[in-house]
Design a protein around this motif. Sequence first.
Motif, PDB file in Angstrom:
ATOM      1  N   MET A  53       0.982  -1.201  -0.140  1.00  0.00           N
ATOM      2  CA  MET A  53      -0.244   0.410  -0.019  1.00  0.00           C
ATOM      3  C   MET A  53       1.169   1.711   0.060  1.00  0.00           C
ATOM      4  O   MET A  53       1.757   1.292   0.785  1.00  0.00           O
ATOM      5  CB  MET A  53      -0.863  -0.305   1.097  1.00  0.00           C
ATOM      6  N   SER A  54       0.357   2.230  -1.437  1.00  0.00           N
ATOM      7  CA  SER A  54       0.963   2.997  -0.360  1.00  0.00           C
ATOM      8  C   SER A  54       0.502   3.903   0.137  1.00  0.00           C
ATOM      9  O   SER A  54      -0.007   3.780   1.042  1.00  0.00           O
ATOM     10  CB  SER A  54       0.967   4.518  -1.993  1.00  0.00           C
ATOM     11  N   ASP A  55       1.658   5.370   1.077  1.00  0.00           N
ATOM     12  CA  ASP A  55       0.958   6.323   1.995  1.00  0.00           C
ATOM     13  C   ASP A  55      -0.334   7.410   1.746  1.00  0.00           C
ATOM     14  O   ASP A  55      -0.940   6.827   2.402  1.00  0.00           O
ATOM     15  CB  ASP A  55       2.078   7.216   1.645  1.00  0.00           C
ATOM     16  N   VAL A  56      -0.654   7.107   0.513  1.00  0.00           N
ATOM     17  CA  VAL A  56      -2.155   8.013  -0.203  1.00  0.00           C
ATOM     18  C   VAL A  56      -2.963   6.729   0.518  1.00  0.00           C
ATOM     19  O   VAL A  56      -4.113   7.125   0.974  1.00  0.00           O
ATOM     20  CB  VAL A  56      -1.982   8.286  -1.889  1.00  0.00           C
ATOM     21  N   LYS A  58      -6.769   4.331   6.428  1.00  0.00           N
ATOM     22  CA  LYS A  58      -7.317   5.342   7.804  1.00  0.00           C
ATOM     23  C   LYS A  58      -8.669   5.845   8.007  1.00  0.00           C
ATOM     24  O   LYS A  58      -9.216   5.312   9.119  1.00  0.00           O
ATOM     25  CB  LYS A  58      -5.768   6.305   8.193  1.00  0.00           C
ATOM     26  N   GLY A  59      -8.893   6.981   6.546  1.00  0.00           N
ATOM     27  CA  GLY A  59     -10.439   7.656   6.979  1.00  0.00           C
ATOM     28  C   GLY A  59     -11.303   7.096   7.108  1.00  0.00           C
ATOM     29  O   GLY A  59     -12.092   7.584   7.178  1.00  0.00           O
ATOM     30  N   ARG A  60     -10.818   6.215   5.821  1.00  0.00           N
ATOM     31  CA  ARG A  60     -12.597   5.074   5.955  1.00  0.00           C
ATOM     32  C   ARG A  60     -12.629   4.503   7.172  1.00  0.00           C
ATOM     33  O   ARG A  60     -13.338   4.551   7.329  1.00  0.00           O
ATOM     34  CB  ARG A  60     -12.259   4.503   4.562  1.00  0.00           C
ATOM     35  N   LEU A  61     -11.763   3.873   7.775  1.00  0.00           N
ATOM     36  CA  LEU A  61     -12.105   3.044   8.849  1.00  0.00           C
ATOM     37  C   LEU A  61     -12.384   3.978   9.818  1.00  0.00           C
ATOM     38  O   LEU A  61     -13.596   3.575  10.672  1.00  0.00           O
ATOM     39  CB  LEU A  61     -10.662   2.479   9.508  1.00  0.00           C
ATOM     40  N   GLU A  62     -12.168   5.628   9.592  1.00  0.00           N
ATOM     41  CA  GLU A  62     -12.571   6.461  11.224  1.00  0.00           C
ATOM     42  C   GLU A  62     -14.036   6.883  10.391  1.00  0.00           C
ATOM     43  O   GLU A  62     -14.554   6.716  11.521  1.00  0.00           O
ATOM     44  CB  GLU A  62     -11.612   7.904  11.022  1.00  0.00           C
ATOM     45  N   THR A  63     -14.564   6.764   9.745  1.00  0.00           N
ATOM     46  CA  THR A  63     -15.354   6.780   9.100  1.00  0.00           C
ATOM     47  C   THR A  63     -16.369   5.464   9.244  1.00  0.00           C
ATOM     48  O   THR A  63     -17.585   5.446   9.899  1.00  0.00           O
ATOM     49  CB  THR A  63     -16.091   6.957   7.604  1.00  0.00           C
TER      50      THR A  63
END
Length: 326
Positions: free
Chosen positions: A260-263, A269-274
């Motif tokens: 996985m790239s950093d992007v 991470k953003g989707r897991l936070e959602t």
Amino acid sequence: MANAQIQFENFHKEILFGYDSSQELRDRRDTLLADLKKNISKDAPAYIHFTQGSYALNTGAHPNDGNPDMDIGILFECSPEDYPDPLKLKKYVRDALERHNRTVDIRSPCVTATYHRGDEATHHIDMAVYSSNAADQTQLAWGRDSTPREERIWKPSEARELTDTITNRFSGNDRDQFRRCVRALKRWRDLKVGHKNTPSIGLTVAAYNWFVARYDATDGKPRDLTAMHDFVNAMLGRWAGSRLYVYLPVAPYSDLFERMSDVQMRDLKGRLETLRDALAEAEAQPDTHEACKTLQKQFGDDFPVPEKSDTTKLASAGVSTSGRSA
């Protein structure tokens, strides 16, 4: 508080994809193995086969794209030194399986037989090719036709040990809840993560590491919503800098998210936070109907929403959840 346990269990029944749920895939597997036995070159060494991956772990979720797969290991009775070019063994497997009703390709980690209906791929079966070294450690044949000779190598890969390690991590009701939650997270991944570098095995091993089964402290019934919320929260808490590292618990002990790239990692991470926030919102919602509407937005249309009731479905007063060790 809503717990939506019935809905989680019905959702699991909808997305469950295992050995007992696909007669067609079982039949294809049996045919492939029969063809391999019948047609493999007499120059090839003897071999045994075993099921690996999500079928062996019983964590398979029916893919959202409708193209399910099965993983089989082919362990040849030879050492890596006998075949310094591992492609030779993979070609034995490919040549034995080629038939008019399927395409067979050598990929870097495996030999893949793909079945089609018209121009559409309906399912595929991956056959990983192994040998064992002097220490009785399985080695994976790595490389394809276009791979330069010096990059066609044997890699440590303990697929059977991985199955045993993860399967034995939990037992009884804890194992059932673990499998339900892993399948739910896989379906979420299929729907919400827009790239292919978040592998299913990475999510499964993350659950092996950080999942804790949760039960109602009053009636002892499972609470998948709480377990999912706690697990996703635990994953987010394990971020180190810009990345989440999830290592195989057996050789080669590699980071399963290394591609996985950093992007892509930021996106995950953003989707897991959602997802975490949605699970928390559903857990705090007193109305099961409203809670399931929130959950359906994350897990897709297969997650059921019960009819709206005139009265909200409140959890028992004072009820809390408890964890149980595996």
